[in-house]
Motif scaffolding. Sequence first.
Motif, PDB file in Angstrom:
ATOM      1  N   SER A  47      -4.237  -1.816  13.700  1.00 55.66           N
ATOM      2  CA  SER A  47      -4.000  -2.460  12.411  1.00 55.66           C
ATOM      3  C   SER A  47      -4.117  -1.389  11.333  1.00 55.66           C
ATOM      4  O   SER A  47      -4.850  -0.425  11.506  1.00 55.66           O
ATOM      5  N   ALA A  49      -5.501  -1.520   8.534  1.00 55.45           N
ATOM      6  CA  ALA A  49      -6.774  -1.613   7.814  1.00 55.45           C
ATOM      7  C   ALA A  49      -6.597  -1.388   6.320  1.00 55.45           C
ATOM      8  O   ALA A  49      -7.542  -1.084   5.611  1.00 55.45           O
ATOM      9  N   THR A  51      -3.785  -3.353   4.806  1.00 53.29           N
ATOM     10  CA  THR A  51      -2.717  -4.310   4.513  1.00 53.29           C
ATOM     11  C   THR A  51      -2.954  -5.026   3.186  1.00 53.29           C
ATOM     12  O   THR A  51      -2.035  -5.149   2.371  1.00 53.29           O
ATOM     13  N   VAL A  52      -4.188  -5.475   2.980  1.00 53.04           N
ATOM     14  CA  VAL A  52      -4.497  -6.241   1.785  1.00 53.04           C
ATOM     15  C   VAL A  52      -4.154  -5.431   0.535  1.00 53.04           C
ATOM     16  O   VAL A  52      -3.467  -5.922  -0.370  1.00 53.04           O
ATOM     17  N   ASN A 128     -10.616   0.779  -1.970  1.00 55.62           N
ATOM     18  CA  ASN A 128     -11.611   0.747  -0.896  1.00 55.62           C
ATOM     19  C   ASN A 128     -10.982   0.609   0.478  1.00 55.62           C
ATOM     20  O   ASN A 128     -11.676   0.339   1.443  1.00 55.62           O
ATOM     21  N   SER A 129      -9.655   0.752   0.567  1.00 58.06           N
ATOM     22  CA  SER A 129      -9.007   0.608   1.865  1.00 58.06           C
ATOM     23  C   SER A 129      -9.252   1.859   2.692  1.00 58.06           C
ATOM     24  O   SER A 129      -9.732   2.877   2.201  1.00 58.06           O
ATOM     25  N   ARG A 132      -7.743   4.969   1.304  1.00 59.30           N
ATOM     26  CA  ARG A 132      -8.298   5.538   0.069  1.00 59.30           C
ATOM     27  C   ARG A 132      -7.201   6.035  -0.866  1.00 59.30           C
ATOM     28  O   ARG A 132      -7.126   7.213  -1.209  1.00 59.30           O
TER      29      ARG A 132
ATOM     30  N   THR B  79     -20.756  -0.663  -2.846  1.00 58.38           N
ATOM     31  CA  THR B  79     -19.564  -0.334  -2.064  1.00 58.38           C
ATOM     32  C   THR B  79     -18.310  -0.734  -2.829  1.00 58.38           C
ATOM     33  O   THR B  79     -17.333   0.011  -2.869  1.00 58.38           O
ATOM     34  N   THR B  80     -18.355  -1.904  -3.433  1.00 61.35           N
ATOM     35  CA  THR B  80     -17.191  -2.385  -4.173  1.00 61.35           C
ATOM     36  C   THR B  80     -16.911  -1.503  -5.379  1.00 61.35           C
ATOM     37  O   THR B  80     -15.761  -1.269  -5.734  1.00 61.35           O
ATOM     38  N   SER B  82     -17.575   1.644  -5.607  1.00 61.88           N
ATOM     39  CA  SER B  82     -17.466   3.062  -5.274  1.00 61.88           C
ATOM     40  C   SER B  82     -16.042   3.594  -5.422  1.00 61.88           C
ATOM     41  O   SER B  82     -15.843   4.797  -5.437  1.00 61.88           O
ATOM     42  N   ARG B 152     -11.358  -7.413  17.451  1.00 66.51           N
ATOM     43  CA  ARG B 152     -10.866  -7.312  16.072  1.00 66.51           C
ATOM     44  C   ARG B 152     -11.970  -7.772  15.131  1.00 66.51           C
ATOM     45  O   ARG B 152     -12.443  -8.900  15.240  1.00 66.51           O
ATOM     46  N   ASN B 158     -14.930   1.541   3.248  1.00 67.72           N
ATOM     47  CA  ASN B 158     -14.658   2.647   4.161  1.00 67.72           C
ATOM     48  C   ASN B 158     -15.726   2.856   5.219  1.00 67.72           C
ATOM     49  O   ASN B 158     -15.428   3.139   6.364  1.00 67.72           O
ATOM     50  N   VAL B 161     -15.472   0.514   8.104  1.00 69.12           N
ATOM     51  CA  VAL B 161     -14.310   0.839   8.936  1.00 69.12           C
ATOM     52  C   VAL B 161     -14.666   1.998   9.865  1.00 69.12           C
ATOM     53  O   VAL B 161     -14.419   1.950  11.077  1.00 69.12           O
ATOM     54  N   GLN B 170     -11.856  -2.820  16.486  1.00 69.76           N
ATOM     55  CA  GLN B 170     -10.656  -2.644  15.680  1.00 69.76           C
ATOM     56  C   GLN B 170     -10.840  -3.279  14.304  1.00 69.76           C
ATOM     57  O   GLN B 170     -10.721  -4.488  14.150  1.00 69.76           O
ATOM     58  N   PRO B 171     -11.164  -2.466  13.298  1.00 67.91           N
ATOM     59  CA  PRO B 171     -11.367  -3.021  11.956  1.00 67.91           C
ATOM     60  C   PRO B 171     -10.077  -3.638  11.437  1.00 67.91           C
ATOM     61  O   PRO B 171      -9.006  -3.068  11.619  1.00 67.91           O
ATOM     62  N   THR B 172     -10.181  -4.811  10.836  1.00 60.41           N
ATOM     63  CA  THR B 172      -8.999  -5.523  10.365  1.00 60.41           C
ATOM     64  C   THR B 172      -9.194  -5.905   8.907  1.00 60.41           C
ATOM     65  O   THR B 172     -10.286  -6.291   8.499  1.00 60.41           O
ATOM     66  N   SER B 173      -8.117  -5.795   8.144  1.00 61.49           N
ATOM     67  CA  SER B 173      -8.196  -6.023   6.703  1.00 61.49           C
ATOM     68  C   SER B 173      -7.692  -7.428   6.376  1.00 61.49           C
ATOM     69  O   SER B 173      -6.515  -7.722   6.515  1.00 61.49           O
ATOM     70  N   ILE B 174      -8.614  -8.318   6.006  1.00 62.25           N
ATOM     71  CA  ILE B 174      -8.260  -9.695   5.642  1.00 62.25           C
ATOM     72  C   ILE B 174      -9.114 -10.084   4.443  1.00 62.25           C
ATOM     73  O   ILE B 174     -10.292  -9.746   4.389  1.00 62.25           O
ATOM     74  N   GLY B 175      -8.536 -10.764   3.467  1.00 58.95           N
ATOM     75  CA  GLY B 175      -9.313 -11.162   2.297  1.00 58.95           C
ATOM     76  C   GLY B 175     -10.402 -12.158   2.661  1.00 58.95           C
ATOM     77  O   GLY B 175     -10.217 -12.971   3.572  1.00 58.95           O
ATOM     78  N   ARG B 311     -14.946  11.988   1.740  1.00 64.99           N
ATOM     79  CA  ARG B 311     -14.325  11.231   0.647  1.00 64.99           C
ATOM     80  C   ARG B 311     -14.906  11.605  -0.703  1.00 64.99           C
ATOM     81  O   ARG B 311     -14.225  11.623  -1.709  1.00 64.99           O
TER      82      ARG B 311
ATOM     83  N   TYR C  82      -3.222  -9.663  -3.127  1.00 64.65           N
ATOM     84  CA  TYR C  82      -2.363  -9.786  -1.943  1.00 64.65           C
ATOM     85  C   TYR C  82      -1.991 -11.229  -1.642  1.00 64.65           C
ATOM     86  O   TYR C  82      -0.953 -11.488  -1.036  1.00 64.65           O
TER      87      TYR C  82
END
Lengths: 198, 334, 454
Positions: A47, A49, A51-52, A128-129, A132, B79-80, B82, B152, B158, B161, B170-175, B311, C82
């Motif tokens: 994925s 990571a 997408t959003v 924050n994805s 970066r 974190t948010t 950063s 998943r 970061n 992840v 497997q890190p997945t990006s979902i709101g 980073r 999104y």
Amino acid sequence: MLRAATGLRRAVAALAALMAYLAGWNYVFCAVFVTGDIIGRNVFGVSSAATVEVTGYMLACGIAWGLAHTLARRAHIRVDVLLNQLPLRARAPLHLLSLVLLTGFALFCAWAAWSLWDESALFDAHDNSALRIPLIWPQGIWGVGIAAFVLMCAVLLLEALLALAAGQPGELDRLLGSRSLQDETEEALEAVRMARGG
Amino acid sequence: QAPIPPGPRIAITAITQPLPTQPQYTRVDQPLIRDGLRTASNGRIEVTLATHAERNLAGTEIVRLVRSGQAEIGAGTLTTLSGDVPILDGIDLSGLAPDITLARRIADAMVPVANRDMERFGTRIIATYPFPAQVVFCRQPFTSLADLRGRRIRTFGNSLVDFFNALGAQPTSIGFPEVYSALERGVVDCAITGSGSGAAARWPEVSTHISDMPVSWAVAAYIVNVSWLNRQEPAVRELIERTFREVSDRQWALGAEATRDGIDCNIGNREACRIHQLAARPMTEVKATEADRAETRRIFEQVVLPGWVRRCGARCGEVYNQVIAPLNGIRFGG
Amino acid sequence: MIAIVFLLGLLGALIFAAASGVSALPVAEILMLVGIFIVFFGAGVHIAAVLGVLAFLVGFLFSDRPWWMFAGQTLWGPSSNYVLVAVPLFLLMGEILLRSGLSGRLYSALNLWLNRLPGGVLHTNIVSCAVFSAISGSSVATAATMGSVALPYFQDTKYDQRWVLGSLAAGGALGNLIPPGITFIIYGLITETSVGALYIAALLPSLLVTGLFLLLIFLHGVRNPIEKPPAVPLVLKLRALRGLLPTVLLILLVLGSIYAGWATPTEAAALGVTGAMLFAAIERRLSFRLLNESAEATARNTALLGLILFGAFLLNYILTTINVPQALAAMIAEMPLPPWAVMLCIIGLYFALGTFMEGFSMIITTTPVIFPVVVALGYDPIWFGVIITMLVEIAQISPPDGTVMYVLQGMRPKPGPITDVFLGVMPFLLAYLLAVLLLLVFPEIALWLPGMLG
Ligand code: NA
Ligand code: NA
């Protein structure tokens, strides 16, 4: 003068149309990207990571890059039920008022976009994805779209003012009035013709 | 403690927690910041308290919110934030602090350093606090971290992840709002959030197993607009700073209490569930093993920490070695 | 007109509340703003600019903050959210289906089965919109797609233009209510409710609304009979059902992917686009030109909504900084009324807002404030999500401002006044309101299915 302004407006409108096609294809790619992410996740276990974030940028930039063309096509929504009942002489200044207010609003949005970009540059901000992404990139592309919208407003305003000064309210009405029913019908029928195997 | 002399009314806007229902908001912010400041100042200080949700904020923009004078005080998880101030991420890396006491010592030690960066943007951290420990919720059984390989996992930020990649997951990006249905339908196998936030979002309805191991603490901070604070009378400034020291103490105590409470509520332990919502369908608690802790430490040292320094820049590595390494005993670069 | 009547009613309620001492309100300023709103609307100023100007006025009159310093973030944040990506994706899917002829086949297949009922082809309008809604999550896309297919059918027929336009607008207004739907996705985002549960809860209410629409057309057909087309043999009718196949497969793909756990509701919209391209390719219609034109139309319609959102977000930000929605919600909550009466007030508020607001900006602005009140009153969040969606749909078809109606007006083959659409949609609007009231009296209509399955 008026003719030169018309030429200028046509040139900007052509640029705006190009930008709108890019915005539209951006949505096609967005669909493909998300589909790829779904298949990747379910079949191959990978994925992006991000997408959003990335799809969010695609939406923002798609909106911004379509604004100018939508204005050139007179498709931004106004409530013109009353307006269309008025005689031509009364309609022309109201069209102008509407465009002036819209230009003002567009200018403000452009300034806001610029100050946002400037702040992101100062912060050297990243999202924050996992990728970066430096925010100045999506926000910059977004801002360019809004700037094009301002430009479109400005050349339309110039042409409208010249038309009014030249005593051609009819020209102004054609320029700014809501799209004639013919325009819209033509478009819908064209789509249907294509569907019928054209 | 000097009493506040009479004078003009002082209006403060403070936008603190993500949601108005969170205990951090109802049990600390409302009584201490809103009511406490009013009482202690004999009604001179009038605080308008609001949440991110009510202001339609995502949480990433809090530094900018305070900087541009929309609110005098803001709060958000580090974190948010950063994305705007990278060094903040270093206070709450995944696997950095196995227990909350250490998490607080690290946060307190880092504040002066982080504030050097914050002050470039006209803001300053005035207090730190935690949310309940960030733990793993899964829709299928697991007994150790190693079992998460190949699953998943919905993550954010970061360092999470990096952490789960290193585990082979497997890190997945979902709101966040979509996580409930994603867990329900199996779009993701696991998700990570605060033990209490998961209870509030009714995740026990859609997941079965919960780990008790804190991956991180969602350390957050109250941020203040510096030029505004400097303009206040000394007695007022002193009152505000004193109040926020108390807020910080109460929040850290709440964090410790709410972490366990969140797990107890999720596993249906009625007697111990006092703060959050009791799960109708109790989950199974997965106790962390020694091996899990050792693995977490290894991943932190070998993957998460180097990733953050990459980073954030080499200076962050030096800061880490000076400030944090003496506290947790893990040095960057060996 | 409705807008003005309701605004005045709302103001009356505000003044009453202020007089009864619930809270002090700057009535003169509010009256002035309402006045400006109405004048600008009458003068044909762009909706986005009206909202923007209002934001400026409210900001400078009532806020002591430098709100403009945060405007960039105010515009950027929500427009890069999104969740809203589902909007252009659903629009794009509609454009591709329209241009590849798939929506046309859907329409003719259903028509063979429905055109001999009293009310005739009008039934087809509703049913084809309802079926299309099961793939598309956007009312505008549903109305645009089915409208462009259906309107040419009615040229030179005896059908009343108002009923034709009204039924298509009403059918479009099913687009969000029948799952999937963008409103549910946004509501889920704001209130942290499960979108999947919302979809299930919406099934029976959407059948109820569809049923009411069909009943309405049936009654109209009985009272105004027109000549029936000749009967078609059953074999032909059955064969025509093949025309439904691509649509049914797309429904399975979009909804199935959500319930099978492959995709989130937002992502499913993208699958819909890819699926539509696939079917276009199978039909040998997929071409660069088709995609290019679909892309342009999508960009234009998204930008049109996006600009309105810019204005709405700015106004929304300023209203929240000065605590207007919070005060309003507190006022409603503190009214010495039983819960059902408060709920009626809330429904009235949304109906009033909906006459002149886009459903979209309406839900974003008000839900964060109204939602806690609703929960505190003991109402179910899932049930309220369905109610809100129905009210948003009503907003789309309540004159004078509703995107669905504009889109249809723009597509009429023969020019006519927009009042045709306004009048035509009225009976359907009342039927929709009746459904909302039924849901208020019998919440089980929404809650029974999720209860059974959960
Ligand atoms: Na739908
Ligand atoms: Na409306």
